[in-house]
Structure formats: structure tokens, C-alpha cells
Design a protein around this motif. Structure first.
Motif, PDB file in Angstrom:
ATOM      1  N   TYR A 204     -33.690  -1.655 -17.321  1.00  0.00           N
ATOM      2  CA  TYR A 204     -33.034  -2.857 -17.760  1.00  0.00           C
ATOM      3  C   TYR A 204     -31.428  -2.515 -17.187  1.00  0.00           C
ATOM      4  CZ  TYR A 204     -31.043  -6.816 -19.657  1.00  0.00           C
ATOM      5  OH  TYR A 204     -30.376  -8.170 -19.765  1.00  0.00           O
ATOM      6  N   CYS A 205     -30.910  -3.446 -16.742  1.00  0.00           N
ATOM      7  CA  CYS A 205     -29.477  -3.016 -16.063  1.00  0.00           C
ATOM      8  C   CYS A 205     -28.414  -4.072 -16.894  1.00  0.00           C
ATOM      9  CB  CYS A 205     -29.491  -3.456 -14.550  1.00  0.00           C
ATOM     10  SG  CYS A 205     -30.555  -2.265 -13.504  1.00  0.00           S
ATOM     11  N   LEU A 206     -27.714  -3.563 -17.910  1.00  0.00           N
ATOM     12  CA  LEU A 206     -26.785  -4.289 -18.467  1.00  0.00           C
ATOM     13  C   LEU A 206     -25.387  -4.335 -17.824  1.00  0.00           C
ATOM     14  CD1 LEU A 206     -26.054  -5.764 -21.267  1.00  0.00           C
ATOM     15  CD2 LEU A 206     -25.569  -3.443 -22.228  1.00  0.00           C
ATOM     16  N   GLY A 207     -25.246  -5.710 -17.668  1.00  0.00           N
ATOM     17  CA  GLY A 207     -23.802  -5.953 -16.870  1.00  0.00           C
ATOM     18  C   GLY A 207     -23.643  -5.231 -15.585  1.00  0.00           C
ATOM     19  N   ASP A 208     -22.597  -4.999 -15.086  1.00  0.00           N
ATOM     20  CA  ASP A 208     -22.596  -4.355 -13.886  1.00  0.00           C
ATOM     21  C   ASP A 208     -22.186  -2.902 -13.775  1.00  0.00           C
ATOM     22  OD1 ASP A 208     -19.619  -4.530 -13.902  1.00  0.00           O
ATOM     23  OD2 ASP A 208     -20.042  -6.479 -13.382  1.00  0.00           O
ATOM     24  N   ARG A 209     -21.892  -2.192 -12.697  1.00  0.00           N
ATOM     25  CA  ARG A 209     -21.283  -1.078 -12.358  1.00  0.00           C
ATOM     26  C   ARG A 209     -20.120  -1.133 -11.727  1.00  0.00           C
ATOM     27  NH1 ARG A 209     -24.451   0.556  -8.607  1.00  0.00           N
ATOM     28  NH2 ARG A 209     -22.470   0.461  -7.140  1.00  0.00           N
ATOM     29  N   PHE A 210     -19.033  -1.108 -12.246  1.00  0.00           N
ATOM     30  CA  PHE A 210     -17.674  -1.154 -12.018  1.00  0.00           C
ATOM     31  C   PHE A 210     -17.445  -2.292 -10.862  1.00  0.00           C
ATOM     32  CE2 PHE A 210     -18.550   3.703 -12.293  1.00  0.00           C
ATOM     33  CZ  PHE A 210     -18.108   3.658 -13.427  1.00  0.00           C
ATOM     34  N   GLY A 211     -18.091  -3.458 -11.456  1.00  0.00           N
ATOM     35  CA  GLY A 211     -17.896  -4.726 -10.560  1.00  0.00           C
ATOM     36  C   GLY A 211     -18.883  -4.978  -9.472  1.00  0.00           C
ATOM     37  N   GLN A 212     -19.829  -3.980  -9.511  1.00  0.00           N
ATOM     38  CA  GLN A 212     -20.820  -4.305  -8.464  1.00  0.00           C
ATOM     39  C   GLN A 212     -22.241  -4.224  -9.177  1.00  0.00           C
ATOM     40  OE1 GLN A 212     -20.557  -4.831  -5.222  1.00  0.00           O
ATOM     41  NE2 GLN A 212     -18.127  -4.818  -5.501  1.00  0.00           N
ATOM     42  N   PRO A 213     -23.279  -4.828  -8.831  1.00  0.00           N
ATOM     43  CA  PRO A 213     -24.625  -4.928  -9.317  1.00  0.00           C
ATOM     44  C   PRO A 213     -25.054  -3.314  -9.414  1.00  0.00           C
ATOM     45  CG  PRO A 213     -24.601  -6.393  -7.799  1.00  0.00           C
ATOM     46  CD  PRO A 213     -23.564  -5.768  -7.430  1.00  0.00           C
ATOM     47  N   TRP A 214     -26.039  -3.070 -10.386  1.00  0.00           N
ATOM     48  CA  TRP A 214     -26.614  -1.818 -10.203  1.00  0.00           C
ATOM     49  C   TRP A 214     -27.715  -1.801  -8.917  1.00  0.00           C
ATOM     50  CZ3 TRP A 214     -25.297   2.136 -13.659  1.00  0.00           C
ATOM     51  CH2 TRP A 214     -24.708   1.832 -14.633  1.00  0.00           C
ATOM     52  N   ASN A 215     -27.797  -0.806  -8.431  1.00  0.00           N
ATOM     53  CA  ASN A 215     -28.867  -0.644  -7.370  1.00  0.00           C
ATOM     54  C   ASN A 215     -30.051   0.208  -7.714  1.00  0.00           C
ATOM     55  OD1 ASN A 215     -27.125  -1.889  -5.294  1.00  0.00           O
ATOM     56  ND2 ASN A 215     -26.034  -0.056  -5.216  1.00  0.00           N
ATOM     57  N   VAL A 216     -31.229  -0.416  -7.432  1.00  0.00           N
ATOM     58  CA  VAL A 216     -32.539   0.315  -7.941  1.00  0.00           C
ATOM     59  C   VAL A 216     -33.384   0.329  -6.510  1.00  0.00           C
ATOM     60  CG1 VAL A 216     -34.483   0.145  -9.266  1.00  0.00           C
ATOM     61  CG2 VAL A 216     -32.257  -0.509 -10.268  1.00  0.00           C
ATOM     62  N   ALA A 217     -33.783   1.113  -6.163  1.00  0.00           N
ATOM     63  CA  ALA A 217     -34.827   1.670  -5.090  1.00  0.00           C
ATOM     64  C   ALA A 217     -36.261   1.421  -5.752  1.00  0.00           C
ATOM     65  CB  ALA A 217     -34.411   2.799  -4.421  1.00  0.00           C
ATOM     66  N   VAL A 218     -36.997   0.767  -5.014  1.00  0.00           N
ATOM     67  CA  VAL A 218     -38.405   0.684  -5.233  1.00  0.00           C
ATOM     68  C   VAL A 218     -39.382   1.518  -4.423  1.00  0.00           C
ATOM     69  CG1 VAL A 218     -40.372  -0.623  -5.919  1.00  0.00           C
ATOM     70  CG2 VAL A 218     -38.158  -1.594  -6.180  1.00  0.00           C
ATOM     71  N   LYS A 219     -39.812   2.681  -4.863  1.00  0.00           N
ATOM     72  CA  LYS A 219     -40.606   3.532  -4.071  1.00  0.00           C
ATOM     73  C   LYS A 219     -42.205   2.897  -3.435  1.00  0.00           C
ATOM     74  CE  LYS A 219     -43.094   8.085  -4.090  1.00  0.00           C
ATOM     75  NZ  LYS A 219     -44.410   7.675  -3.685  1.00  0.00           N
ATOM     76  N   ASN A 220     -42.321   3.536  -2.284  1.00  0.00           N
ATOM     77  CA  ASN A 220     -43.754   2.644  -1.471  1.00  0.00           C
ATOM     78  C   ASN A 220     -44.891   3.178  -2.359  1.00  0.00           C
ATOM     79  OD1 ASN A 220     -45.771   2.204   0.022  1.00  0.00           O
ATOM     80  ND2 ASN A 220     -44.632   2.656   1.764  1.00  0.00           N
ATOM     81  N   PRO A 221     -45.811   2.471  -2.932  1.00  0.00           N
ATOM     82  CA  PRO A 221     -47.165   3.003  -3.610  1.00  0.00           C
ATOM     83  C   PRO A 221     -47.936   3.734  -2.713  1.00  0.00           C
ATOM     84  CG  PRO A 221     -47.190   0.754  -3.047  1.00  0.00           C
ATOM     85  CD  PRO A 221     -46.031   0.858  -2.851  1.00  0.00           C
ATOM     86  N   ARG A 222     -47.843   3.615  -1.575  1.00  0.00           N
ATOM     87  CA  ARG A 222     -48.798   4.275  -0.754  1.00  0.00           C
ATOM     88  C   ARG A 222     -48.277   5.141   0.288  1.00  0.00           C
ATOM     89  NH1 ARG A 222     -52.022   3.356  -4.357  1.00  0.00           N
ATOM     90  NH2 ARG A 222     -54.298   2.360  -4.055  1.00  0.00           N
ATOM     91  N   GLY A 223     -47.230   5.909   0.040  1.00  0.00           N
ATOM     92  CA  GLY A 223     -46.497   6.702   1.263  1.00  0.00           C
ATOM     93  C   GLY A 223     -45.376   6.864   0.700  1.00  0.00           C
ATOM     94  N   LYS A 224     -44.704   7.569   1.547  1.00  0.00           N
ATOM     95  CA  LYS A 224     -43.230   7.890   1.418  1.00  0.00           C
ATOM     96  C   LYS A 224     -42.049   6.812   1.574  1.00  0.00           C
ATOM     97  CE  LYS A 224     -44.062  12.800   2.770  1.00  0.00           C
ATOM     98  NZ  LYS A 224     -43.707  13.815   3.631  1.00  0.00           N
ATOM     99  N   GLY A 225     -40.977   7.053   1.196  1.00  0.00           N
ATOM    100  CA  GLY A 225     -39.825   6.095   1.497  1.00  0.00           C
ATOM    101  C   GLY A 225     -40.057   4.954   0.327  1.00  0.00           C
ATOM    102  N   TYR A 226     -39.107   3.841   0.631  1.00  0.00           N
ATOM    103  CA  TYR A 226     -39.050   2.578  -0.342  1.00  0.00           C
ATOM    104  C   TYR A 226     -39.300   1.514   0.294  1.00  0.00           C
ATOM    105  CZ  TYR A 226     -36.281   6.627  -2.578  1.00  0.00           C
ATOM    106  OH  TYR A 226     -36.099   7.719  -3.413  1.00  0.00           O
ATOM    107  N   LEU A 227     -39.805   0.662  -0.432  1.00  0.00           N
ATOM    108  CA  LEU A 227     -40.225  -0.743  -0.311  1.00  0.00           C
ATOM    109  C   LEU A 227     -39.006  -1.401   0.089  1.00  0.00           C
ATOM    110  CD1 LEU A 227     -43.163  -1.550  -2.691  1.00  0.00           C
ATOM    111  CD2 LEU A 227     -43.187  -0.838  -0.056  1.00  0.00           C
TER     112      LEU A 227
END
Length: 316
Positions: A204-227
Motif C-alpha cells: 500500500y502506498c500512502l500519500g506520495d513520496r516528496f511530491g511524486q507518486p511511489w514507484n513500484v516495479a512488477v517482476k516478470n512471472p516467467r523470466g527476468k526483468g519487469y513487466l
């Protein structure tokens, strides 16, 4: 979730929170601001709290620990363990609330979401990690103890009763979401306006991070890297998938996400479901519900929640 009358599924996908460690703040253009980060092992996973307010971690961990002590089936003194053993128990408002919400999701998902899968989780060995391929007769017997219609709730005194002997609740698909939601509500009451809680991927991302949205990276379920990357503010995200807890028998993969109607691991053609919602409990429960239902029925379910966004990944 409207307040907490107040909320263990092992998390299926790995979320990486970007721009959170003090050592990488320069990369985020936040070099003049500080984030406080603390991590504890709770609810069977790593729970991370990140906030510019140093009070946040203690508040969040205290709340999550309280919920864990009520709901963990691995704690013999928890209310869920005592209920599973006795079949009838007067429980706390928190435990009563989450069981009632779970029954609501069972109903709206037409049985795809069901916290009474405890006997099946035990049978397949996902509870103690002693994996086992059950016989047809064993599954049929366990299914006799499955079905949320077999849970009787008495609102007047918070009494919970099972109508069939041998029933067991497993709150793995909703407990982390509930716990994170309760922690966020407590943080709000204490005047904390910026915080990210990551409970093994239930975020859960409450509010923002110093005026910017929180950044969340989603991992690829069948390999390396992010979706891809999510930019979130006052939103929850949760994922269910088939690749975190599973075992192979022959060349077949058996995932820990079980179909409460068949008694077997889900084979819906889906390998992961990511849900973004306004509250953690909804995100958590919907991710599992949609995974069990499959893409077509899952998308129809998601449409009943106007503020929800869903990403479904199918087998190639």
C-alpha cells in the motif's frame, strides 16, 4: 476497507520498490529528503515500512503483529487456530470482521474465493511444505469440509461456528491485505501522510513520496526483468500467481492456489493476476478470486469494482 473495526498466502510475485533506500535517493532527485526504512519478518514474510516519518515503522509493525497473533494458523494460540480446533469460538471484532468480509468475497466470486480450503492445503502439503499428490478419494473427503456456506456468523456476539466437523480456515489469501490496511488506517489516525508498506509483495502506498507518486516495479512471472512500473498514490496492489509456491510431479507443476470446488490446483490458463485497488483487503482477495476464475470470468468480477484495475497474464 472502511476503517478497521477494526486484517498468509505466501506472496506470489515480487514487487520492487524504487527510490526508497537513502543510498539511491540521488537517483530520484530526492537528495535533500530522507526516507526511513525498517524491515521485520512477520506473517511468514518480509514486511518493509518506508516513510519520511520515523514514527511510521513502529506504528505499522505493532498493528501488523496484533493481526498476525489473531489470524495465523501456524500460531496454536491464535483465534484462527483455536477456532479450527474447536469448530466454534467467540472471536475478536477484527477476526469476525475478516471472516465476514471473506464470506462476502466468496459470495460475489461465486465460490472461487474460499477461506475454508484449510483441509485441502493440509492434504496437498502446502501447510507444512511436505508436498503430496493426493488420491481422488482423499480430495473428495477433504471437499466435504470445504465451503463458506458452512460458516455460521452471529453478529450479536461475534460467535463463529462450523457446521461440519474437520473444517479449517486458511486466511492466506486475505490476511496480509487486511493487516496492511489496518496498519495504514492507524498511520492515518496518527497524522502520518506518507508511507509505503510492503508485506511480501502486498503493498500500500500512502500519500506520495516528496511530491511524486511511489514507484513500484512488477517482476516478470516467467523470466527476468519487469513487466512495467506502477506509479501509485493512496492505492494498494497485490498479485496472485502460480510460481512462488509449487511442486513438480513428473513434468506437471502443482501450484498452492487451489480451486475450492475441484480440490485441485487452479488450471485456469492464468499465471498471474495483479490488482490495484483503493484498499489492501480488496486487492488481496480479488487477486486470488480472479486467478481461480480465469481471464473471462475474472474480468467480469473485476467490473463489479469500479475503482479496481487488473492485469491478467495467461500462459503463452
Amino acid at each position: 476497507m472502511k476503517g478497521c473495526p477494526l486484517g498468509e498466502r505466501p506472496l506470489i510475485i515480487i514487487f520492487s520498490v524504487l527510490c526508497t533506500l537513502y543510498s539511491v535517493l540521488n537517483l530520484c532527485g530526492c537528495q535533500n529528503q530522507q526516507l526511513y526504512k525498517d524491515t521485520h519478518i512477520m506473517m511468514g514474510t518480509q514486511v518493509e515500512v518506508i516513510s519520511p516519518d520515523k514514527r511510521a515503522a513502529n506504528i505499522a509493525f505493532t498493528q501488523i503483529k496484533m493481526i498476525e497473533e489473531l489470524l495465523s494458523k501456524y500460531n496454536p494460540d491464535s483465534e484462527i487456530s483455536r477456532l479450527n480446533k474447536s469448530g466454534e469460538l467467540k472471536v475478536s471484532p477484527e477476526t469476525f470482521y475478516i471472516i465476514k468480509k471473506a464470506k462476502d468475497f466468496w459470495q460475489i466470486s461465486q465460490g472461487a474465493f474460499d477461506i475454508t480450503v484449510g483441509p485441502l492445503m493440509d492434504l496437498w502439503g502446502f501447510t507444512d511444505k511436505k508436498y503430496y499428490l493426493p488420491k481422488v478419494g482423499e480430495i473428495k473427503k477433504a471437499l466435504g469440509c470445504v465451503g463458506s456456506e458452512k460458516i455460521i456468523l452471529n453478529d450479536s456476539d461475534n460467535m463463529v461456528k462450523f457446521t461440519v466437523p474437520g473444517m479449517k480456515l486458511d486466511l492466506g489469501a486475505i490476511a496480509k491485505g487486511f493487516a496492511v490496511g489496518c496498519a495504514i488506517n492507524k498511520l492515518k489516525k496518527e497524522g502520518i501522510k506518507s508511507c509505503l508498506i510492503n508485506a511480501g509483495g502486498q503493498i500500500y502506498c500512502l500519500g506520495d513520496r516528496f511530491g511524486q507518486p511511489w514507484n513500484v516495479a512488477v517482476k516478470n512471472p516467467r523470466g527476468k526483468g519487469y513487466l512495467g512500473y506502477l506509479k501509485l498514490k493512496d492505492r494498494a496492489v497485490a498479485t496472485s500467481g502460480d510460481y512462488e509456491q509449487y511442486f513438480f510431479k513428473g513434468n506437471k507443476r502443482y501450484s498452492h492456489i487451489l480451486n475450492p470446488k475441484t480440490g485441485y490446483p487452479v488450471d485456469s490458463g492464468v499465471i498471474s493476476v495483479t490488482v490495484i485497488a483503493s484498499d489492501s483487503l480488496t486487492a488481496d482477495a480479488l487477486a486470488t478470486s480472479i486467478f481461480v476464475l480465469g481471464k473471462v470470468k475474472g474480468e467480469k468480477l473485476a467490473q463489479k469494482f469500479p475503482d479496481v484495475k487488473v492485469k491478467i497474464i495467461e500462459k503463452q
